[in-house]
Scaffold this motif. Structure first.
Motif, mmCIF file in Angstrom:
data_model
loop_
_atom_site.group_PDB
_atom_site.id
_atom_site.type_symbol
_atom_site.label_atom_id
_atom_site.label_comp_id
_atom_site.label_asym_id
_atom_site.label_seq_id
_atom_site.Cartn_x
_atom_site.Cartn_y
_atom_site.Cartn_z
ATOM 1 N N THR A 177 99.781 106.643 -10.978
ATOM 2 C CA THR A 177 99.211 105.491 -10.289
ATOM 3 C C THR A 177 98.067 105.922 -9.385
ATOM 4 O O THR A 177 97.019 105.272 -9.340
ATOM 5 C CB THR A 177 100.291 104.759 -9.474
ATOM 6 N N TRP B 262 103.089 90.672 -17.450
ATOM 7 C CA TRP B 262 103.095 90.863 -16.006
ATOM 8 C C TRP B 262 103.723 92.208 -15.653
ATOM 9 O O TRP B 262 103.216 92.964 -14.822
ATOM 10 C CB TRP B 262 103.862 89.707 -15.351
ATOM 11 N N GLN C 55 101.694 95.497 -15.595
ATOM 12 C CA GLN C 55 100.757 95.768 -14.513
ATOM 13 C C GLN C 55 101.463 95.991 -13.188
ATOM 14 O O GLN C 55 100.823 96.210 -12.172
ATOM 15 C CB GLN C 55 99.766 94.613 -14.398
ATOM 16 N N ASN C 56 102.781 95.904 -13.203
ATOM 17 C CA ASN C 56 103.517 96.043 -11.943
ATOM 18 C C ASN C 56 104.666 97.031 -12.042
ATOM 19 O O ASN C 56 105.668 96.907 -11.344
ATOM 20 C CB ASN C 56 104.040 94.666 -11.509
ATOM 21 N N VAL D 58 105.640 98.850 -8.648
ATOM 22 C CA VAL D 58 106.363 97.998 -7.699
ATOM 23 C C VAL D 58 107.798 97.788 -8.185
ATOM 24 O O VAL D 58 108.762 97.910 -7.422
ATOM 25 C CB VAL D 58 105.657 96.636 -7.566
ATOM 26 N N LEU D 59 107.933 97.505 -9.481
ATOM 27 C CA LEU D 59 109.268 97.319 -10.043
ATOM 28 C C LEU D 59 110.083 98.598 -9.867
ATOM 29 O O LEU D 59 111.262 98.558 -9.500
ATOM 30 C CB LEU D 59 109.167 96.947 -11.529
ATOM 31 N N HIS E 245 111.168 95.912 -15.845
ATOM 32 C CA HIS E 245 110.700 97.286 -16.045
ATOM 33 C C HIS E 245 110.992 97.741 -17.477
ATOM 34 O O HIS E 245 110.166 98.351 -18.131
ATOM 35 C CB HIS E 245 111.404 98.203 -15.045
ATOM 36 N N LYS F 77 93.064 98.074 -15.576
ATOM 37 C CA LYS F 77 93.360 98.318 -14.164
ATOM 38 C C LYS F 77 93.466 99.813 -13.876
ATOM 39 O O LYS F 77 93.459 100.226 -12.733
ATOM 40 C CB LYS F 77 94.643 97.587 -13.753
ATOM 41 N N THR G 244 98.898 98.395 -20.943
ATOM 42 C CA THR G 244 98.910 97.000 -20.465
ATOM 43 C C THR G 244 98.303 96.054 -21.500
ATOM 44 O O THR G 244 98.495 94.862 -21.416
ATOM 45 C CB THR G 244 98.103 96.823 -19.160
#
Ligand code: HEM
Ligand code: SF4
Ligand code: FES
Lengths: 237, 252
Positions: free
Chosen positions: A77, A100, A103-104, A107-108, A173, B175, B222
């Motif tokens: 990251t 979604w 891209q996360n 955080v997950l 996740h 991203k 992604t």
């Protein structure tokens, strides 16, 4: 070493540690379901996985896997933020096919680690750790009485809520993580991409439902569970 | 029948890579909707010059969708909302409505520093190609077309990969600032053909090493890249590159 020095190598570390964790979760989920049916059988599994050398070794291995996955999540990251640069777009429009979860993941993952710490405190600390330090009844029950610890934990609605949030994060996740790890391994393509994606959703859903079923069953009707009794002898020890 | 539309255009101004940059805006009046997006920007520039202002800098060359030079991030999408399979130069004003505000930004990624306004330096892609995106096989005199048998499916797939024009939209959308869709397409177009096989392992290693060295990010699948690629490249290429790379490293 290319595993650490190349982008694909680092992804491979993420992918293999991720798959290993998924396999562990699958086993853990199946094992938990036993508690719904039989206290005796469940506690027997707990004593099998008590503070034996092989269980401690496996736990250390699991800890290492989580640590590797966690550390590489931050390394990737961090590098990706740098590659992306500091200039943000003023307008962004997320294409529909971008999940979604994809891209996360960080955080997950952080939610998952927090849940994991809570989980270790609720169970592992009172069970394996209590046995290791020689105080098997430290948490109020026998260290191998996993069933009672489940009952105790899920009698508290705060814990039930936290576990449900944890499981939802884990589900997201995994829906991305499973197909992504096969993509990273290179065993995907036009045909297998869709298959892996469906497998991800199915697998994640089944595993998470196993955990959720136990948490909710014990939250709703703790006293009518685990009644099938008798000694189960899976294999001679 | 073309109809005319009026709209506000917000465009990015930036003096070189170090400058902070800002948006300027301009009112566009009665633009026929069969004008192409780049023609509309030409009109904008004529109006700016007439007003004594500095024209807006953007990249373009062929204006027929094949060179990959045009590179504008329009209303949050690289190349704008064209029918997929088209570049900025193939975007027409009929995709917009009267009264819209249209925001035009450069590709924003550390790998593509801004030269001026919306023109970015994409020479990193050339360096990746120079690292291995070719064959050094001595082919000799042209031989009979049927001398090397290539299954139709492989030939088609290789052609699809080769149609990547190196525009950089994949990096702009990502991203993670990852260039994997581009690199994997360029590795695939050769890896799929017998002429490319002798150097496949070397090529995959060299191009990935260059991509990493230039600071592009780690792909986390992604799929933002394939959603915006004007040539409809897919992440099946990325899986192929991963396979080629891992195989090559394991064989070392
Ligand atoms: C039991 C827990 C976990 C399981 C089963 C799991 C599983 C996975 C899998 C299978 C992947 C896909 C790997 C790939 O894309 O190649 C993945 C990716 C990822 N995981 Fe986890 N993970 C877990 C915990 C965590 C934790 C604690 C974090 C930490 C913050 C984390 C952060 C990430 C990130 C950032 C990615 C995306 C990386 C990528 O796609 O390349 N995960 N995980
Ligand atoms: S893969 Fe698609 S988006 Fe990326 S450079 Fe090639 S044509 Fe452009
Ligand atoms: S200007 Fe050549 S592709 Fe758009």
């Amino acid at each position: 070493m290319w595993l650490f020095k190349s982008s694909i190598g680092r992804k491979l570390i993420m992918s293999i540690s991720g798959i290993a964790l998924v396999l562990f979760l699958t086993f853990h989920g199946c094992m938990n379901v036993v508690a719904i049916f039989s206290k005796d059988a469940y506690n027997q599994i707990c004593s099998l996985l008590g503070s034996n050398w092989y269980a401690i070794l496996a736990t250390a291995g699991l800890g290492a896997l989580v640590a590797i996955h966690f550390i590489y999540a931050f390394i990737l990251t961090f590098q990706n933020r740098k590659a992306r640069g500091n200039n943000k777009y003023a307008v962004t429009d997320k294409p529909a096919k971008v999940e979604w979860a994809s891209q996360n993941m960080l955080v997950l993952g952080i939610i998952i680690v927090l849940g994991l710490l809570l989980h270790l405190f609720n169970f592992w600390y009172n069970m394996m750790f209590a046995e290791i330090i020689g105080q098997p009844t430290m948490g109020g029950y026998e260290a191998t009485d996993g069933f009672s610890y489940i009952q105790q934990t899920f009698s508290n609605p705060v814990f039930v809520t936290l576990y449900v949030i944890w499981l939802i994060a884990l589900w997201f996740h995994l829906t991305h993580g499973i197909w992504s790890s096969f993509q990273t391994l290179g065993v995907s393509g036009h045909v297998w991409f869709n298959r892996w994606k469906n497998i991800s959703y199915a697998w994640a859903t089944v595993v998470i439902l196993c955990f959720l079923a136990v948490a909710l069953a014990f939250a709703i009707c703790p006293d009518s569970l685990g009644n099938i009794s008798g000694k189960v002898v899976p294999f001679a020890m | 029948m073309a109809k005319n539309i009026s709209f506000t255009i917000k465009y990015w101004k930036q003096n070189g890579p170090k400058d902070k940059g800002h948006f300027d805006s301009h009112q566009m009046k009665d633009i026929p909707d069969d004008t192409s997006f780049l023609e509309m920007l030409d009109i904008l520039n004529e109006e700016l010059i007439e007003e004594g202002k500095e024209p807006f800098v953007f990249d373009h060359d062929c204006r027929e969708g094949i060179c990959g030079m045009c590179s504008l991030y329009i209303n949050g999408t690289p190349h704008g909302k064209t029918e997929r399979g088209a570049t900025t130069c193939q975007l027409y004003m009929r995709k917009f409505k009267d009264g819209d505000t249209i925001t035009v930004e450069p590709w924003r990624s550390a790998g593509f520093p801004v030269i001026k306004d919306c023109m970015v330096d994409r020479s990193a892609f050339d360096k990746i190609i120079q690292a291995g995106g070719y064959t050094t096989v001595r082919t000799g005199a042209p031989q009979d077309a049927n001398a090397i048998l290539i299954p139709k499916q492989d030939a088609d797939e290789a052609m699809d990969c080769a149609s990547c024009i190196g525009c950089g939209a994949c990096v702009a959308a990502c991203k993670n600032g990852s260039a994997m869709l581009f690199v994997s397409s360029k590795v695939s177009q050769l890896a799929l053909l017998p002429q490319g096989r002798p150097e496949a392992a070397k090529r995959a290693k060299a191009m990935v090493a260059k991509m990493d060295e230039l600071g592009f990010g780690n792909c986390t699948n992604t799929r933002a890249c394939e959603a915006v690629c004007p040539k409809c490249e897919t992440i099946a290429n990325i899986a192929r590159l991963n396979r080629e790379f891992i195989k090559a490293k394991l064989a070392d």
